[in-house]
Design a protein around this motif. Structure first.
Motif, PDB file in Angstrom:
ATOM      1  N   ALA A  82      24.988   5.452  17.402  1.00  0.00           N
ATOM      2  CA  ALA A  82      25.708   5.904  17.124  1.00  0.00           C
ATOM      3  C   ALA A  82      27.003   4.949  16.713  1.00  0.00           C
ATOM      4  CB  ALA A  82      26.776   7.376  18.023  1.00  0.00           C
ATOM      5  N   ARG A  83      27.087   3.887  18.030  1.00  0.00           N
ATOM      6  CA  ARG A  83      27.733   2.501  17.201  1.00  0.00           C
ATOM      7  C   ARG A  83      27.167   1.657  16.183  1.00  0.00           C
ATOM      8  NH1 ARG A  83      30.609   2.336  20.987  1.00  0.00           N
ATOM      9  NH2 ARG A  83      28.247   1.585  22.371  1.00  0.00           N
ATOM     10  N   ARG A  84      25.621   1.469  16.223  1.00  0.00           N
ATOM     11  CA  ARG A  84      24.693   1.094  15.237  1.00  0.00           C
ATOM     12  C   ARG A  84      24.369   1.459  13.620  1.00  0.00           C
ATOM     13  NH1 ARG A  84      22.770   0.231  20.075  1.00  0.00           N
ATOM     14  NH2 ARG A  84      21.532   1.517  20.693  1.00  0.00           N
ATOM     15  N   ALA A  85      25.019   2.533  13.892  1.00  0.00           N
ATOM     16  CA  ALA A  85      24.323   3.742  12.970  1.00  0.00           C
ATOM     17  C   ALA A  85      25.998   3.471  12.333  1.00  0.00           C
ATOM     18  CB  ALA A  85      24.506   5.010  13.363  1.00  0.00           C
ATOM     19  N   SER A  86      26.500   3.475  13.037  1.00  0.00           N
ATOM     20  CA  SER A  86      28.424   3.365  11.813  1.00  0.00           C
ATOM     21  C   SER A  86      28.899   1.730  11.324  1.00  0.00           C
ATOM     22  CB  SER A  86      29.747   3.893  12.764  1.00  0.00           C
ATOM     23  OG  SER A  86      29.748   4.949  14.052  1.00  0.00           O
ATOM     24  N   ALA A  87      27.428   0.965  12.137  1.00  0.00           N
ATOM     25  CA  ALA A  87      28.180  -0.003  11.465  1.00  0.00           C
ATOM     26  C   ALA A  87      27.434  -0.573  10.271  1.00  0.00           C
ATOM     27  CB  ALA A  87      27.771  -1.250  12.501  1.00  0.00           C
ATOM     28  N   SER A  88      26.202   0.215  10.018  1.00  0.00           N
ATOM     29  CA  SER A  88      25.099  -0.187   8.951  1.00  0.00           C
ATOM     30  C   SER A  88      25.771   0.647   7.953  1.00  0.00           C
ATOM     31  CB  SER A  88      23.988   0.469   9.600  1.00  0.00           C
ATOM     32  OG  SER A  88      22.601   0.695   8.240  1.00  0.00           O
ATOM     33  N   TYR A  89      25.787   2.322   8.183  1.00  0.00           N
ATOM     34  CA  TYR A  89      26.408   3.005   7.511  1.00  0.00           C
ATOM     35  C   TYR A  89      27.572   2.761   6.694  1.00  0.00           C
ATOM     36  CZ  TYR A  89      27.290   7.738   4.849  1.00  0.00           C
ATOM     37  OH  TYR A  89      27.344   8.795   4.310  1.00  0.00           O
ATOM     38  N   ALA A  90      29.041   1.260   7.569  1.00  0.00           N
ATOM     39  CA  ALA A  90      29.345   0.607   6.250  1.00  0.00           C
ATOM     40  C   ALA A  90      29.229  -0.235   5.552  1.00  0.00           C
ATOM     41  CB  ALA A  90      30.722   0.768   7.936  1.00  0.00           C
ATOM     42  N   GLU A  91      27.933  -0.503   6.381  1.00  0.00           N
ATOM     43  CA  GLU A  91      27.597  -1.464   4.892  1.00  0.00           C
ATOM     44  C   GLU A  91      27.188  -0.636   3.960  1.00  0.00           C
ATOM     45  OE1 GLU A  91      24.985  -4.279   7.466  1.00  0.00           O
ATOM     46  OE2 GLU A  91      26.982  -5.321   9.059  1.00  0.00           O
ATOM     47  N   ARG A  92      26.124  -0.044   4.470  1.00  0.00           N
ATOM     48  CA  ARG A  92      25.532   0.197   2.840  1.00  0.00           C
ATOM     49  C   ARG A  92      26.229   1.342   2.368  1.00  0.00           C
ATOM     50  NH1 ARG A  92      21.610   4.623   5.248  1.00  0.00           N
ATOM     51  NH2 ARG A  92      22.825   4.680   6.502  1.00  0.00           N
ATOM     52  N   VAL A  93      27.433   1.728   2.750  1.00  0.00           N
ATOM     53  CA  VAL A  93      28.904   2.249   1.446  1.00  0.00           C
ATOM     54  C   VAL A  93      29.274   0.976   1.057  1.00  0.00           C
ATOM     55  CG1 VAL A  93      31.630   3.506   1.828  1.00  0.00           C
ATOM     56  CG2 VAL A  93      29.693   4.217   3.091  1.00  0.00           C
ATOM     57  N   ILE A  94      29.775   0.162   1.529  1.00  0.00           N
ATOM     58  CA  ILE A  94      31.048  -1.135   1.281  1.00  0.00           C
ATOM     59  C   ILE A  94      29.106  -1.325   0.326  1.00  0.00           C
ATOM     60  CG2 ILE A  94      31.120  -3.718   1.490  1.00  0.00           C
ATOM     61  CD1 ILE A  94      31.584  -2.509   3.960  1.00  0.00           C
ATOM     62  N   ASP A  95      28.627  -1.651  -0.225  1.00  0.00           N
ATOM     63  CA  ASP A  95      27.248  -2.105  -0.723  1.00  0.00           C
ATOM     64  C   ASP A  95      27.273  -1.298  -1.692  1.00  0.00           C
ATOM     65  OD1 ASP A  95      27.215  -4.810   0.344  1.00  0.00           O
ATOM     66  OD2 ASP A  95      25.528  -4.221   1.163  1.00  0.00           O
ATOM     67  N   GLY A  96      27.228  -0.014  -1.491  1.00  0.00           N
ATOM     68  CA  GLY A  96      27.266   1.019  -2.915  1.00  0.00           C
ATOM     69  C   GLY A  96      26.051   2.009  -2.956  1.00  0.00           C
ATOM     70  N   GLN A  97      25.389   1.427  -1.817  1.00  0.00           N
ATOM     71  CA  GLN A  97      24.192   2.421  -1.260  1.00  0.00           C
ATOM     72  C   GLN A  97      24.381   4.547  -0.982  1.00  0.00           C
ATOM     73  OE1 GLN A  97      22.256  -0.224   1.335  1.00  0.00           O
ATOM     74  NE2 GLN A  97      21.929  -2.068  -0.198  1.00  0.00           N
ATOM     75  N   ILE A  98      25.367   4.272  -0.789  1.00  0.00           N
ATOM     76  CA  ILE A  98      25.230   5.835   0.057  1.00  0.00           C
ATOM     77  C   ILE A  98      25.998   6.270  -1.378  1.00  0.00           C
ATOM     78  CG2 ILE A  98      26.367   7.673   0.863  1.00  0.00           C
ATOM     79  CD1 ILE A  98      24.804   5.351   2.049  1.00  0.00           C
ATOM     80  N   ALA A  99      25.402   8.208  -1.652  1.00  0.00           N
ATOM     81  CA  ALA A  99      25.833   8.544  -2.865  1.00  0.00           C
ATOM     82  C   ALA A  99      26.854   9.441  -3.001  1.00  0.00           C
ATOM     83  CB  ALA A  99      24.566   9.195  -3.505  1.00  0.00           C
ATOM     84  N   GLY A 100      27.960   9.493  -3.531  1.00  0.00           N
ATOM     85  CA  GLY A 100      29.104  10.514  -3.290  1.00  0.00           C
ATOM     86  C   GLY A 100      30.251   9.385  -2.356  1.00  0.00           C
ATOM     87  N   GLN A 101      29.901   8.260  -1.916  1.00  0.00           N
ATOM     88  CA  GLN A 101      30.541   7.335  -0.916  1.00  0.00           C
ATOM     89  C   GLN A 101      31.269   5.979  -1.840  1.00  0.00           C
ATOM     90  OE1 GLN A 101      32.292   8.702   1.355  1.00  0.00           O
ATOM     91  NE2 GLN A 101      30.894  11.004   2.022  1.00  0.00           N
ATOM     92  N   SER A 102      32.557   5.373  -1.646  1.00  0.00           N
ATOM     93  CA  SER A 102      32.384   4.650  -2.588  1.00  0.00           C
ATOM     94  C   SER A 102      34.069   4.496  -1.573  1.00  0.00           C
ATOM     95  CB  SER A 102      33.069   4.946  -3.420  1.00  0.00           C
ATOM     96  OG  SER A 102      33.925   3.570  -4.532  1.00  0.00           O
ATOM     97  N   ILE A 103      34.085   3.089  -1.988  1.00  0.00           N
ATOM     98  CA  ILE A 103      35.474   2.106  -0.910  1.00  0.00           C
ATOM     99  C   ILE A 103      36.750   2.087  -2.729  1.00  0.00           C
ATOM    100  CG2 ILE A 103      34.625   1.218   0.583  1.00  0.00           C
ATOM    101  CD1 ILE A 103      34.366  -2.423  -1.008  1.00  0.00           C
ATOM    102  N   VAL A 104      36.059   2.310  -3.577  1.00  0.00           N
ATOM    103  CA  VAL A 104      37.232   1.739  -4.832  1.00  0.00           C
ATOM    104  C   VAL A 104      38.243   2.536  -4.351  1.00  0.00           C
ATOM    105  CG1 VAL A 104      37.296   2.823  -7.070  1.00  0.00           C
ATOM    106  CG2 VAL A 104      34.963   2.031  -6.589  1.00  0.00           C
ATOM    107  N   GLY A 105      39.436   1.525  -4.918  1.00  0.00           N
ATOM    108  CA  GLY A 105      40.814   1.775  -3.966  1.00  0.00           C
ATOM    109  C   GLY A 105      41.090   1.416  -2.687  1.00  0.00           C
ATOM    110  N   LEU A 106      40.312   0.835  -2.487  1.00  0.00           N
ATOM    111  CA  LEU A 106      41.020  -0.136  -1.254  1.00  0.00           C
ATOM    112  C   LEU A 106      41.188  -1.277  -1.429  1.00  0.00           C
ATOM    113  CD1 LEU A 106      37.660   1.152   1.970  1.00  0.00           C
ATOM    114  CD2 LEU A 106      40.802   1.351   1.281  1.00  0.00           C
TER     115      LEU A 106
END
Length: 94
Positions: free
Chosen positions: A70-94
């Motif tokens: 789960a920890r590895r999946a979290s880190a991977s997911y975060a990187e994909r969110v930051i890179d804009g690869q997850i539809a509907g998830q964005s770091i805009v405004g951070l």
């Protein structure tokens, strides 16, 4: 779980891992039922103060078998969110 902090593209990544099933009425934990995960992505200011953060839930069709998975999946997911690869998830405004 330890508070592991990773940095990716200038943002801090905090994996959040918790048992899939809440504690029982008797206080027992159910680690055998797997784990769910989320991730907190933070931006720090020039004076090292936290300027913004957002929590993203890691979607998975089934619970993760182990906390490390789960920890590895979290880190991977975060990187994909930051890179804009997850539809509907964005770091805009951070």
């Amino acid at each position: 779980m330890d508070n592991t902090v990773r940095s990716y593209r200038g943002l801090e990544i905090y994996p959040l891992v918790y048992p899939h099933q809440p504690r029982g009425d008797d206080g027992s934990r159910h680690y055998d039922n797997g784990f769910d995960a989320a991730v907190r992505i933070c931006r720090r200011g020039d004076d090292d103060t936290l300027t913004a953060s957002r929590v993203f839930r890691v979607s998975s069709p089934v619970p993760f078998r182990a906390a490390g998975e789960a920890r590895r999946a979290s880190a991977s997911y975060a990187e994909r969110v930051i890179d804009g690869q997850i539809a509907g998830q964005s770091i805009v405004g951070l």
